[in-house]
Scaffold this motif. Structure first.
Motif, PDB file in Angstrom:
ATOM      1  N   GLY A 382       0.793  -1.231   0.000  1.00 24.54           N
ATOM      2  CA  GLY A 382       0.000   0.000   0.000  1.00 24.54           C
ATOM      3  C   GLY A 382       0.824   1.278   0.000  1.00 24.54           C
ATOM      4  N   GLN A 383       2.132   1.170  -0.202  1.00 22.93           N
ATOM      5  CA  GLN A 383       2.966   2.381  -0.237  1.00 22.93           C
ATOM      6  C   GLN A 383       3.043   2.900  -1.669  1.00 22.93           C
ATOM      7  N   VAL A 384       1.964   3.575  -2.079  1.00 22.97           N
ATOM      8  CA  VAL A 384       1.766   3.908  -3.484  1.00 22.97           C
ATOM      9  C   VAL A 384       2.887   4.780  -4.065  1.00 22.97           C
ATOM     10  N   ASP A 385       3.244   5.835  -3.376  1.00 24.66           N
ATOM     11  CA  ASP A 385       4.237   6.765  -3.934  1.00 24.66           C
ATOM     12  C   ASP A 385       5.594   6.098  -4.106  1.00 24.66           C
ATOM     13  N   ALA A 386       6.025   5.384  -3.066  1.00 24.27           N
ATOM     14  CA  ALA A 386       7.316   4.701  -3.130  1.00 24.27           C
ATOM     15  C   ALA A 386       7.291   3.638  -4.227  1.00 24.27           C
ATOM     16  N   ALA A 387       6.154   2.946  -4.360  1.00 22.44           N
ATOM     17  CA  ALA A 387       6.023   1.911  -5.388  1.00 22.44           C
ATOM     18  C   ALA A 387       6.127   2.539  -6.775  1.00 22.44           C
ATOM     19  N   ALA A 388       5.428   3.651  -6.980  1.00 21.63           N
ATOM     20  CA  ALA A 388       5.461   4.317  -8.286  1.00 21.63           C
ATOM     21  C   ALA A 388       6.885   4.737  -8.641  1.00 21.63           C
ATOM     22  N   ALA A 389       7.620   5.235  -7.645  1.00 19.66           N
ATOM     23  CA  ALA A 389       9.002   5.658  -7.887  1.00 19.66           C
ATOM     24  C   ALA A 389       9.871   4.451  -8.250  1.00 19.66           C
TER      25      ALA A 389
END
Lengths: 420, 111
Positions: A382-389
Motif C-alpha cells: 500500500g505504499q503507493v508513492d514509493a512503489a510508483a518511484a
C-alpha cells in the motif's frame, strides 16, 4: 544421378557437422592442443567432401574419411610451418594415426568432454569460456557467437584466437579432471553452458533466431554432458533447470506479444513433455550424493510447476530453497528472489524487510529485477508513492519493450493515470 | 612442457625471514627433484640490490632499483618439466611462497 548424389553428400556433411563437429575437433586437436589448426584442417576436409562425395559417392564411414583428410591437411600445414628434426617425431605419430583411423571401422573416440574441460579451464578468461565451447564443440563462427553475446564479430574473433593460443602455448590439458577435482572443474563447464543458454533465453520474443537457437544449443550441450557424466548430480540439475525454463518459453508472451509474468502464465501453455523430463532428471539427481546450485534452482522450478496440476506454487518450499541457495552463492540476485518468496509466505512487509537488507549493495543500483521486485512489494504493502518511484526506476532500466509496457501498466494501475 | 614458476612476494619480509623459511623452500625443491621434474631454480637477492638498464636513443641509462617499484617483487624462480599446465599449477600451489604472495606460471618458449 548427380543431383541426387550431390544432395545426399550435402545432407551427410551437414548432419556430421551438426552431430560430430566437436568430436572431430577434439580428436584432431588432442595431440597438438592446437584448436585453430584442427578447425582449419576440418573445414578443408569438409570442403573436400563436398567436391568428392557428389562424384564418388558418400563413403561408408564418412567421419573416418573426414578425419583422414583433415589429418593429412594438418600434417601438410605442420610440414610447411616447421622443418627439421623437432617436427619429425610429431609428424610420424600423426601419420600413424591417419593409417590407424583409415584402417579401423571402430567408433571415433568421444573426447568432447575433455575439450569442454580445456575450454572452461580456470586459466581461461571466464567470459570467453561459453563462446569457446560454442565454437569448438558446435562449430559456430565468430560472427554468430559474437552476435549472440552482443560483441562485434571482430572483437569476438580476436578473443577466441587469444583463448586458443593460450590453450596451445600454456599447455592446458585436454583431460577430464581427476575425481577429487571433478566437481569444481565441472562447475565451470556447467556455468559456461548455462551462460550460453541464458543468452538465448533472454530473447523472449524469439525474434532473433541466432539467440533463440542458443537456448536449444545450451540444452544440447547439457544433454551431452549428462550422457558423458551420467552420475554427476549437478549436470543433471543444470539440464533439468534448462528444460523447466524452456517449457515456459511460449507462455512468456500472450497472443498480442505482451509480457506475461510467471504468476500470470497459463500452465496449460507450458510444455508438459519438457517438464516431465525435467522432473525425472531432478529426481534422479536427488538420489545421488551432492546437492548444488543447479539442483536447487531446478527444485524451485519444480515447486512452481505444480500449478499445472491446479495447485498454487509451493511458496514455503521455494522460500526455504532460496535460503539454502543464498547460503551457497551469497548472490544478491538469489536474495531478491527470496524476498519475493518471503512476501508470499509472510506478507509484503516481511519481503520488503529482506530487500532493505540489500539496499546498500551497489551492484543493485542499476539492476532492473531489484527495482521491479521492490515496486511490486511496495504496491502490495500500500505504499503507493514509493512503489510508483520504484516502478519508474525499473522501467528506466528495462531493455525489453514488452516488459517495459508491462511495468508501465502496473504503474498506471497503481497511480490511476498513464505515466505520460 | 617446460614452465617457469616466478615467485612474487613482499620483498622486505622475504629477505628478513630468509633463514627461518629456507628449510621449507629446500624441502619443496628436494621434492621436485625426487619427482624428476626439476630443471633449475634459485632465489634472488633483495630488490634493493637491483639495478635496471635501459638503452634509449643510443644512450644507456642505469637506474638504481627494480624494473617496477612495488611491494611484491620477483624473489626467485624454478624451472620444471611437466606434461601440462595443470601439473605445473599443482606444483606451483605447493610452493611455500604461494601462501604468502603469488606464483606466476609461464610456459618456456624455447629459442
Amino acid at each position: 544421378m548427380p543431383a541426387e548424389n550431390s544432395a545426399l553428400a550435402h545432407d551427410t556433411a551437414a548432419a556430421i557437422a551438426r552431430q560430430s563437429y566437436g568430436k572431430l575437433v577434439a580428436f584432431l586437436a588432442r595431440r597438438t592442443r592446437d584448436l585453430a589448426s584442427a578447425e582449419d584442417a576440418l573445414s578443408e576436409a569438409f570442403a573436400a567432401a563436398l567436391v568428392d562425395w557428389p562424384a564418388g559417392g558418400v563413403p561408408k564411414n564418412p567421419e573416418a574419411w573426414l578425419l583422414t583428410v583433415a589429418r593429412r591437411k594438418q600434417i601438410d600445414a605442420l610440414r610447411r610451418q616447421q622443418s627439421g628434426e623437432q617436427a619429425t617425431g610429431h609428424l610420424q605419430l600423426m601419420a600413424d594415426e591417419v593409417a590407424a583411423t583409415a584402417a579401423s571401422e571402430a567408433m571415433l573416440p568421444d573426447d568432447r568432454l575433455s575439450l569442454m574441460f580445456a575450454c572452461a579451464h580456470p586459466a581461461i578468461d571466464r567470459a570467453i569460456r561459453a563462446p569457446l565451447i560454442l565454437q569448438t564443440i558446435l562449430g559456430f563462427d565468430a560472427a554468430t557467437v559474437g552476435s549472440a553475446f552482443l560483441v562485434s564479430p571482430a572483437t569476438m574473433a580476436q578473443r577466441l584466437v587469444r583463448a586458443k593460443n593460450k590453450i596451445r602455448e600454456a599447455g592446458i590439458p585436454f583431460d577430464v579432471p581427476e575425481r577429487n577435482e571433478l566437481a569444481e572443474r565441472l562447475d565451470s563447464v556447467l556455468e559456461a553452458i548455462y551462460a550460453a543458454f541464458a543468452e538465448g533465453w533472454s530473447d523472449p520474443a524469439g525474434t532473433e533466431a541466432r539467440r533463440r537457437n542458443l537456448a536449444d544449443e545450451g540444452i544440447w550441450l547439457g544433454r551431452l554432458v549428462v550422457s558423458l557424466l551420467p552420475e554427476e548430480p549437478e549436470a543433471l540439475g543444470l539440464l533439468s533447470l534448462m528444460l523447466y525454463a524452456q517449457s515456459r518459453r511460449e507462455a512468456r508472451r500472450d497472443a498480442c506479444g505482451e509480457y506475461m509474468p510467471l504468476a500470470e502464465q497459463d500452465p496449460q501453455l507450458w510444455d508438459a513433455k519438457l517438464i516431465d523430463e525435467a522432473e525425472t532428471l531432478l529426481r534422479r539427481a536427488s538420489t545421488m550424493p551432492g546437492t548444488g546450485r543447479y539442483q536447487l534452482e531446478a527444485a524451485v522450478q519444480s515447486a512452481h510447476v505444480v500449478r499445472r496440476l491446479g495447485c498454487s506454487s509451493d511458496w514455503a518450499a521455494i522460500e526455504s530453497i532460496y535460503a539454502v541457495l543464498l547460503r551457497i552463492t551469497g548472490s544478491p540476485v538469489v536474495a531478491i528472489n527470496r524476498s519475493v518468496a518471503v512476501a508470499e509466505t509472510s506478507g509484503p512487509a516481511a519481503g520488503l524487510a529482506v530487500l532493505d537488507e540489500l539496499a546498500g549493495d551497489s551492484r543493485l543500483t542499476n539492476y532492473q529485477p531489484y527495482w521491479a521486485a521492490r515496486a511490486e512489494l511496495l504496491a502490495r504493502a500500500g505504499q503507493v508513492d514509493a512503489a510508483a518511484a520504484a516502478y519508474e526506476r525499473a522501467i528506466g532500466l528495462e531493455a525489453d519493450p514488452a516488459v517495459r509496457r508491462f511495468l508501465q501498466r502496473r504503474r498506471s494501475e497503481l497511480v490511476g493515470a498513464p505515466p505520460r | 612442457m617446460k614452465y617457469m614458476l616466478l615467485i612474487y612476494e613482499n620483498d622486505d619480509e622475504r629477505v628478513a625471514m630468509m633463514d627461518e623459511r629456507m628449510p621449507h623452500c629446500a624441502a619443496y625443491v628436494e621434492t621436485m627433484k625426487k619427482a624428476g621434474i626439476y630443471l633449475t631454480g634459485d632465489r634472488l637477492r633483495g630488490a634493493t640490490t637491483a639495478t635496471t638498464v635501459r638503452v634509449a636513443g643510443g644512450k644507456t641509462q642505469v637506474i638504481d632499483g627494480p624494473y617496477a617499484e612495488a611491494k611484491e617483487q620477483l624473489g626467485g624462480y624454478h624451472i620444471i618439466d611437466v606434461p601440462d599446465l595443470d601439473t605445473a599449477l599443482a606444483w606451483a600451489a605447493r610452493c611455500p611462497s604461494a601462501a604468502r604472495g603469488s606464483v606466476e606460471v609461464r610456459p618456456i618458449w624455447p629459442l
